[in-house]
Design an enzyme around this catalytic site. Sequence first.
Site, PDB file in Angstrom:
ATOM      1  CD  GLU A 210      -4.264  23.295  11.520  1.00 63.34           C
ATOM      2  OE1 GLU A 210      -5.740  22.993  10.988  1.00 63.34           O
ATOM      3  OE2 GLU A 210      -3.698  24.287  10.776  1.00 63.34           O
ATOM      4  CG  HIS A 279      -4.329  32.947  16.898  1.00 64.40           C
ATOM      5  ND1 HIS A 279      -5.999  33.349  17.324  1.00 64.40           N
ATOM      6  CD2 HIS A 279      -4.481  32.372  15.791  1.00 64.40           C
ATOM      7  CE1 HIS A 279      -6.397  32.659  15.431  1.00 64.40           C
ATOM      8  NE2 HIS A 279      -5.486  32.385  14.749  1.00 64.40           N
TER       9      HIS A 279
END
Lengths: 477, 344
Positions: A210, A279
């Site tokens: 990322e 998450h």
Amino acid sequence: MPTNILMPALSPTMTEGNLAKWLKAEGDSVESGDVIAEIETDKATMEVEAVDDGILGKILVAEGTEGVAVNTPIAILLEEGETANDSGEPSAEAPAPSTAETPQESAPTPQSNNNATQPTGAIVQNRDIFHAQGVIIEPPPFDEAAFFTDTYDVTVRDALRDAMAEEMRADKDVYLMGEEVAEYQGAYKVSQGLLDEFGETRVIDTPITEHGFAGLAVGSAMNGLKPIVEFMTFNFAMQAMDHIINSAAKTLYMAGGQLGCQIVFRGPNGAATRVGAQHSQCYASWYAHVPGLHVLAPWSAADAKGLLKAAIRDPNPVVFLENEMLYGETFACPSDEDFVIPIGRAKIEREGADVTIVAYSIMVGKALQAAETLAEQGIDAEVINLRTIRPLDRHTVLESVKKTNRIVCAEESWPFAGIGSEIAALIGEHAFDYLDAPLARVCAADVPLPYAANLEKLALPQVEHIVEAARKVCYAD
Amino acid sequence: MSTKKTSKSKKAAKAAPKKRSNSEATPATEEMLKLYRQMLMIRRFEEKAGQLYGMGLVGGFCHLYIGQEAVVTGISSVQEPQDTVVTTYRDHAHMLACGMDPRGIMAELTGRIDGYSRGKGGSMHMFSREKGFFGGHGIVGAGTAIGTGLGFAHKYRGDGGVAIGYMGDGAANQGQVAECYNMAALWDLPVLFVIENNKYGMGTSVERSSAGELYKRGIGYGIPGEQVDGMDVFTVQAAARQALGYIRSGGGPYILEVMTYRYRGHSMSDPAQYRSKEEVASYKENKDPITTLKAMMETAGIAEEDLKAIDKDIKEIVGNAAEFAKNSPEPPPEDLWTDVLVEV
């Protein structure tokens, strides 16, 4: 002409220092770069280098002198053939940044003389700036109802895909990059079919990297492309935070307006179901804190399509916060490809007279459900879908509160410094006298999201919490 | 001048760089004068920037390039107009080498309206799309990802450009640099990664911070790497010419580790106590890139007056830049609010 050698500053905070030692004597010739003296501060000893060639004419401050103020002349540098007594000897006054070398007396507004080729900065009158200056402005005009004469039923998931496909057809500089966006068709199937239509040069699977691919995408945007970066979830975008903030959001300002960054960072944000603390975070207030970013949070399929098209066309960096729980929900969405929702405009999803409920993303649906329950109880709630988090449509929120005199902010984020806090500040600053009850916030519990089904349900804001809060501000109990 | 090379992987092997001749052949007079001029411009500019800093006219951090001039001069001398450049915050030299106006750079250092960023960027944050210079970044390692993206855009558009991403030895240890090596190799991006190894990441020596050799860090990704003497401008030039040729012919990315040395501290307020005076003096006396080139030109019979004329010219340009930077007005108060977002 003789020139003064000045006591240098070694840091922006240094005001004086000791002249520890002269390494050149009067009469010595010096070249640019030669060390001529050593000075001491409370932190360090540093060498002073000559900047010009010449002859050390006269030492004005003897070695061992303490407390020599920055910019005090410490010696005189002569050119060959000169003496320290030559006329034109510089005055012993320290030159200040604005010496009278160039007349500046009649310059009320500084003007560039444009000698260094430089495009002028963009003239920016964005909504946040108006707000910072104490101005509340109306949102950009938009006749949304006109688009709803012809609609199709579509899931949020497919609406997002349609938005990307339409914009990619229209502009070949737009490309999609992210983990599993191409061959896998999207981790949540949002990019279904895009690889087939646009090919692997424009729909690009990245490694799980990322930080790197966010920075790469920003670089490509600086070089003229219009990337859409998909994060599998915004939880993973924390890895890329530096590029979103430091590289994307700040560059236009740091470049004086000449180099911006047209890029969309999108993906699901907030809690899904039973995926645990790492998450499940909502990042709305993190990004909304940053000048230089637009932050959007759609709820319906129409929001998703109309706002994502706006985001892709926006020349600014946009953070586009989706919600996994909404991907499969179906809504009516305008068929017209020109349905592009203006950034900075909220939508009143349900009109009401008794209490304003402000929400974004998944909480809009819960707020509407709460409004139905409240209606059964005789409370007429108005529900505002913020759609854009930054720049916030302050006008729509304030006008509603001035009408209902009561407000509840519902969000899935933590309470501390959340979007609800910003709404509270807005109301406190601009609608204090209109309130008939203190504002109420409905947020996630201030804990990392637990895994156990019962605890998770307790941690996330539910319809009944909104109902309770609305009843409370209406003094209904 | 030692050059070490590595190109062990299958990908590198398919187009292994050919052995090239370096600066042993005497270069053309014109070329020597051009490079001399560029290096001298950087040195004099940086000395002047240091002086203005000392006078309190330049604020914040100010990282000078003195000693490293041969690196950016050698590489930029063989880059093409369509190429793009990005670096970290020791960036004034890269801007000068890209052809940016010394006055605009100096005026940015003093925080004035005629600076490249209208006074809003400062020493570490300047850009010129026109000259292909994309910063000037304050975050170590971030510029490498930006550079990889510049290269991505070159390939996407097929414009034949190469992105030249400079980083320091310190940046080479950032995780995102490894991420970028991977993507650049995976997608055959036209990127020249230049590691300017000046032996110290701020005060920490390469020996104390970096395992292995920096130029070999691409091996696992199939990126050829090479270590060259960065104190000799023709060595750098020859290495860059070959690397850029390799990239332009479709070979994918390339790593050039250029061994160099900064004479000044990390920034202006660094007393540089982590290294000996003898070490600094030894570089200045024996390895200085400008002195080396000057000696070469004298041997080649270039007249002293020609060099003096360049010296004089540059002194004047830099002096003018400093005056320009001192006299340019500060940005007007309303500039505080501009350039946050592009108004649609």
